[in-house]
Design an enzyme around this catalytic site. Structure first.
Site, mmCIF file in Angstrom:
data_model
loop_
_atom_site.group_PDB
_atom_site.id
_atom_site.type_symbol
_atom_site.label_atom_id
_atom_site.label_comp_id
_atom_site.label_asym_id
_atom_site.label_seq_id
_atom_site.Cartn_x
_atom_site.Cartn_y
_atom_site.Cartn_z
ATOM 1 N N ASP A 139 0.800 -1.225 0.000
ATOM 2 C CA ASP A 139 0.000 0.000 0.000
ATOM 3 C C ASP A 139 0.833 1.275 0.000
ATOM 4 O O ASP A 139 1.981 1.292 0.443
ATOM 5 C CB ASP A 139 -0.878 0.034 1.264
ATOM 6 C CG ASP A 139 -2.110 -0.849 1.141
ATOM 7 O OD1 ASP A 139 -2.109 -1.757 0.286
ATOM 8 O OD2 ASP A 139 -3.060 -0.626 1.894
ATOM 9 N N HIS B 79 3.481 -2.371 3.262
ATOM 10 C CA HIS B 79 3.591 -1.024 2.708
ATOM 11 C C HIS B 79 4.912 -0.838 1.971
ATOM 12 O O HIS B 79 5.964 -1.224 2.486
ATOM 13 C CB HIS B 79 3.466 0.008 3.825
ATOM 14 C CG HIS B 79 2.091 0.040 4.443
ATOM 15 N ND1 HIS B 79 1.664 -0.891 5.354
ATOM 16 C CD2 HIS B 79 1.040 0.885 4.228
ATOM 17 C CE1 HIS B 79 0.409 -0.626 5.701
ATOM 18 N NE2 HIS B 79 -0.003 0.438 5.035
ATOM 19 N N HIS C 50 -6.142 3.188 -4.130
ATOM 20 C CA HIS C 50 -6.050 3.436 -2.676
ATOM 21 C C HIS C 50 -6.350 4.904 -2.355
ATOM 22 O O HIS C 50 -5.807 5.457 -1.416
ATOM 23 C CB HIS C 50 -4.666 3.026 -2.187
ATOM 24 C CG HIS C 50 -4.540 2.844 -0.693
ATOM 25 N ND1 HIS C 50 -5.528 2.333 0.104
ATOM 26 C CD2 HIS C 50 -3.495 3.105 0.151
ATOM 27 C CE1 HIS C 50 -5.114 2.291 1.368
ATOM 28 N NE2 HIS C 50 -3.891 2.761 1.426
ATOM 29 N N HIS D 287 -4.861 9.445 0.103
ATOM 30 C CA HIS D 287 -4.910 8.645 1.329
ATOM 31 C C HIS D 287 -5.775 9.306 2.399
ATOM 32 O O HIS D 287 -5.376 9.443 3.560
ATOM 33 C CB HIS D 287 -3.492 8.400 1.864
ATOM 34 C CG HIS D 287 -3.388 7.118 2.638
ATOM 35 N ND1 HIS D 287 -3.761 7.019 3.955
ATOM 36 C CD2 HIS D 287 -2.983 5.892 2.271
ATOM 37 C CE1 HIS D 287 -3.567 5.763 4.361
ATOM 38 N NE2 HIS D 287 -3.106 5.058 3.364
#
Ligand SMILES: [Zn+2]
Length: 287
Positions: free
Chosen positions: A106, A253, A157, A161
């Site tokens: 991510d 991540h 995503h 964010h």
């Protein structure tokens, strides 16, 4: 005694395979017996407490699971609630649906860490899924191209964010998701984007509703080593190693801070994972 050693190793391997199979059966059985269960990441998140961060909101912040989801404002009165087919919060996906394990990365792409993750995945021949942030995709289209060229799949995503995106208006949510898709498509015009992962896992009904409208599968996770907290490679490795079961979707991540621990953990984990599981990038359907 090389022969003895070889057979011992084979026996050990068999035990691992059998145990993995049993764990998988228990996992599937447990799921089938529990009609409504808490988000599957609950075990991981309660085991590790810490400051609030993007992909791990405090439980008090969590907007709730499917049981508390209201009816879709877009749905016909007698229509079933939005049910993208997963067992996670708001019907999000928390398992691959097979014995295969999916690694997801991510918050990138990031010019420092994404190439290191890609290099390791290439070294071990593993395909994964990258949940990219729109503004990062716009800033680093070359990395989006590398991700796709190397056979990995993509997940939206959000643009920047926004952990609170789910609380905004349906129009804002939709625009944010579409803007992110556009940034990805600007880099790779024929990219297939089949998933959306809400930052912080802070799903809301409007977010999953937007996903349904846009043909995106809401993607959650089942194994969370909290690598964004930079707990060190060993902690990341240990959590993933002990929690991974057939069908797991692992959250890691490749951006958002110092990801050296994630990279080091991957270096250790990838060869082990390949012995225990078949790894896959989450399927995106026909191009
Ligand atoms: Zn994130």
């Amino acid at each position: 005694m090389p022969l003895m050693r070889g057979s011992t190793l084979r026996a050990a391997g068999l035990v691992v395979v059998v145990l993995a199979g049993l764990l998988g059966s228990a996992f599937a059985l447990g799921r089938s017996l529990v009609p409504e269960h808490p988000p599957s990441n609950a075990g991981a998140t309660t085991a590790l407490t810490g400051p609030h961060y993007a992909d791990q909101p405090p439980s008090t912040d969590f907007p709730g699971g499917r049981a508390t989801a209201g009816p879709s404002p877009d749905a016909a009165p007698d229509a079933a609630p939005v049910a993208p087919g997963g067992d996670g919060p708001y019907g999000s996906l928390v398992a691959t649906g097979s014995s295969r394990v999916a690694l997801t990365f991510d918050d990138g792409p990031d010019p420092r860490w994404t190439p290191q993750v890609l290099a390791l995945l290439a070294q071990y021949g593993v395909k994964a899924t990258f949940c990219v942030v729109g503004e990062n995709a716009e800033a680093h289209p070359d990395l989006i191209r590398s991700i796709v060229a190397e056979g990995h799949t993509l997940c939206n995503h959000s643009w920047e964010h926004d952990v609170n995106l789910g609380k905004r208006s349906p129009a804002t949510i939709r625009a944010d998701i579409l803007r992110t898709n556009d940034a990805i498509l600007a880099a790779v015009p024929n990219a297939r984007i089949a998933y959306y992962r809400q930052p912080g896992g802070a799903w809301t009904h409007p977010v999953v509703s937007a996903c349904a409208d846009l043909g995106l599968t809401p993607l959650h996770w089942s194994v969370d080593p909290s690598d964004w907290k930079a707990p060190g490679a060993l902690a990341i490795e240990t959590l993933v190693r002990t929690q991974m079961v057939p069908g797991s979707i692992v959250l890691m991540h490749d951006a958002g801070g110092d990801r050296s621990g994630t990279v080091a953990a991957l270096q250790q984990l990838l060869p082990e994972m390949l012995v225990r599981f078949e790894l896959e990038s989450l399927p995106v359907g026909p191009q």
